[in-house]
Scaffold this motif. Structure first.
Motif, short mmCIF file in Angstrom:
data_model
loop_
_atom_site.label_atom_id
_atom_site.label_comp_id
_atom_site.label_asym_id
_atom_site.label_seq_id
_atom_site.Cartn_x
_atom_site.Cartn_y
_atom_site.Cartn_z
N LEU A 84 -0.95 9.12 -5.26
CA LEU A 84 -2.35 9.09 -4.83
C LEU A 84 -2.43 8.87 -3.33
O LEU A 84 -1.48 8.35 -2.71
N ASP A 85 -3.55 9.21 -2.76
CA ASP A 85 -3.81 8.84 -1.37
C ASP A 85 -4.19 7.36 -1.39
O ASP A 85 -4.83 6.89 -2.34
N SER A 86 -3.83 6.60 -0.34
CA SER A 86 -4.11 5.16 -0.40
C SER A 86 -5.62 4.87 -0.48
O SER A 86 -6.02 3.82 -0.98
N SER A 87 -6.44 5.83 -0.04
CA SER A 87 -7.89 5.60 -0.14
C SER A 87 -8.40 5.82 -1.57
O SER A 87 -9.55 5.52 -1.89
N ASP A 88 -7.52 6.32 -2.46
CA ASP A 88 -7.92 6.57 -3.85
C ASP A 88 -7.88 5.30 -4.71
O ASP A 88 -8.35 5.29 -5.83
N PHE A 89 -7.19 4.26 -4.22
CA PHE A 89 -7.15 3.02 -5.01
C PHE A 89 -7.60 1.85 -4.14
O PHE A 89 -7.59 1.93 -2.91
N HIS A 90 -8.01 0.78 -4.80
CA HIS A 90 -8.46 -0.42 -4.09
C HIS A 90 -7.30 -1.42 -4.03
O HIS A 90 -6.51 -1.51 -4.97
N LEU A 91 -7.27 -2.18 -2.93
CA LEU A 91 -6.15 -3.09 -2.74
C LEU A 91 -6.65 -4.42 -2.18
O LEU A 91 -7.47 -4.43 -1.25
N ALA A 92 -6.16 -5.51 -2.75
CA ALA A 92 -6.59 -6.84 -2.27
C ALA A 92 -5.44 -7.83 -2.40
O ALA A 92 -4.40 -7.53 -3.01
N GLN B 282 0.83 -1.22 0.00
CA GLN B 282 0.00 0.00 0.00
C GLN B 282 0.86 1.27 0.00
O GLN B 282 0.62 2.20 -0.77
N SER B 283 1.91 1.30 0.83
CA SER B 283 2.70 2.53 0.87
C SER B 283 3.57 2.69 -0.39
O SER B 283 3.74 3.81 -0.88
N TRP B 284 4.08 1.59 -0.93
CA TRP B 284 4.84 1.71 -2.20
C TRP B 284 3.94 2.27 -3.30
O TRP B 284 4.36 3.11 -4.10
N LEU B 285 2.69 1.78 -3.36
CA LEU B 285 1.76 2.25 -4.40
C LEU B 285 1.43 3.72 -4.20
O LEU B 285 1.44 4.50 -5.16
#
Ligand SMILES: NC(=O)c1ccc[n+]([C@@H]2O[C@H](COP(=O)([O-])OP(=O)(O)OC[C@H]3O[C@@H](n4cnc5c(N)ncnc54)[C@H](O)[C@@H]3O)[C@@H](O)[C@H]2O)c1
Length: 394
Positions: free
Chosen positions: A142-150, A133-136
């Motif tokens: 982007l803010d981490s809430s701007d993308f989805h992660l699974a 998440q932090s690398w992305l």
């Protein structure tokens, strides 16, 4: 929903997945730093011939529904990015995230608001949310809430990947409810036996747990085998009759090799050590040590067999009938059979190899001479765990 999907890493695990997605009629952009591999795939040629059913899929979809490219920008229109690149451990069994970080950051550079990233590489639990998440976020801006992660672990088995992907249960877990829901929806379009779990950490642990279960049970079989030998009991007969619905004793072996099972227990052992929770991983550590010690155990058995041959010890020709880590798979990573052959050679013995998957030239490249079993004095088959000559010396 039928938007193009990017699969990052077209190796033994990533390519079958990319091919299965393409075969469901979805456009796939496969990104791999290996340009030659990309070219082969786009020409419809399968770089993993031992993978059953993959050749047909690559022939049908390579260069069409499955477009391979070394450039991440070619995937910039995709809304889903699946990452499946290797994670190695260093000499002290600590994970080396170098390759993964590079692939994740490259995805970050083409990531857009609302995109979904799914990691499939087997990782220590917590990795997706703590590191990926932090690398992305850093590389995308982007803010981490701007993308989805699974996270969804790859559970294939080399040689059977296509059927595994089509039939075997696959789990997926999101960083939050929305990510989990979206990831489940996207994956449902190409995976039929899909199960949504409550978090990325649960999904991460599921895969590592499987490896630990296998390692511990193989260690148990190896230990029971050694005890049976000491007690002069036929282990195989005892095992056959002991096994039933609630008891499954594995077969003994020279240890555990490959990229997965000997590595995954270390993810938990190292994490527990960091937290000073040594007592919480004693069984995992013991199983690792026990399995690793089996190469030395069999080397001593082979040495004993040599003593039955009527020749000076240094002239007894020993033939090991396989140095790959598993029967039928031409891979040597953590191969305990290769370690076994090296232990014998380092003792100054006359060791040869006759591996059904290796030509005499390839055998030499691995540092051993080829000899046919008929010409040897002692022949050990590490896959059958048996001596073929001079009789059952085990
Ligand atoms: N192979 C298996 O049987 C198997 C089974 C279950 C899970 N897995 C998981 O899959 C992971 C990958 O394993 P694999 O067997 O596919 O490895 P592999 O070595 O066969 O393939 C990895 C691919 O990733 C590519 N790559 C490396 N760095 C890259 C980057 N920065 N960007 C894009 N591509 C990059 C390489 O060129 C290579 O083609 C493993 O770490 C494991 O967690 C593998």
């Amino acid at each position: 929903m039928n938007q193009a999907i990017a699969v990052v890493g077209l190796g033994n695990a990533g390519l079958p997945l990319a091919a299965v997605i393409a075969d469901r009629g979805i456009q796939v952009v496969g990104v791999d730093v290996n340009e030659k591999r990309c070219q082969l795939i786009n020409e419809g040629r399968n770089p993993i011939p031992q993978e059953e059913g993959l050749g047909d899929l690559i022939k049908r979809h390579g260069g069409r529904k499955l477009l391979a490219t070394p450039r991440f920008e070619d995937a910039s229109d995709c809304r889903t990015f699946i990452i499946i690149v290797p994670l190695f451990v260093d000499q002290s069994f600590n994970p080396d995230f170098g390759i993964m970080e590079s692939a994740v950051r490259s995805v970050g550079r083409v990531l857009k608001k609302g995109d979904l990233v799914v990691l499939e590489t087997t990782v220590p639990p917590g990795t997706t949310e703590a590191l990926v998440q932090s690398w992305l976020a850093e590389s995308s801006g982007l803010d981490s809430s701007d993308f989805h992660l699974a996270y969804s672990p790859e559970r294939i088995m080399t040689g059977y990947s296509i059927s595994r992907l089509r039939e075997f249960p696959k789990v997926i877990g999101g960083r939050d409810e929305e990510s989990g829901f979206l990831a489940h929806q996207v994956y449902s379009s190409f995976i039929s036996n899909l199960h949504l779990v409550s978090s990325t950490r649960v999904a991460e642990l599921i895969k590592v747990m499987e490896g630990c279960y296998r390692d511990v049970n193989i260690a148990l079989a190896n230990e029971l085998f050694k005890i049976a030998q000491d007690l002069d009991v036929n282990f195989l007969e005892a095992r056959q009759n002991a096994n039933h619905q609630y008891c499954h004793i594995h077969l003994p072996s020279t240890g555990v090799g490959g990229h997965c099972i000997p590595v995954y227990p270390w993810f938990l052992i190292k994490e527990m050590e960091k937290r000073e929770g040594f007592d919480n991983c004693r069984l995992l550590r013991t199983a690792r040590e026990l399995n690793d010690d089996m190469a030395r155990y069999w080397a001593e058995k082979i040495l004993l067999a040599c003593l039955h041959v009527d020749r000076p010890l240094s002239l007894v020709r020993i033939c090991i009938k396989g140095i790959t880590f598993r029967e039928g798979v031409k891979e040597f990573y953590h191969s305990r059979n290769l370690v076994l052959a090296k232990i014998l050679r380092d003792k100054g013995l006359d060791v040869y190899v006759c591996d059904p998957l290796l030509s005499p030239e390839e055998t030499e490249q691995k540092g051993f001479r080829y000899l046919s079993p008929e010409e040897a004095d002692v022949v050990f088959d590490p896959f059958a765990i048996s001596f073929e000559k001079p009789g059952d010396a085990g």
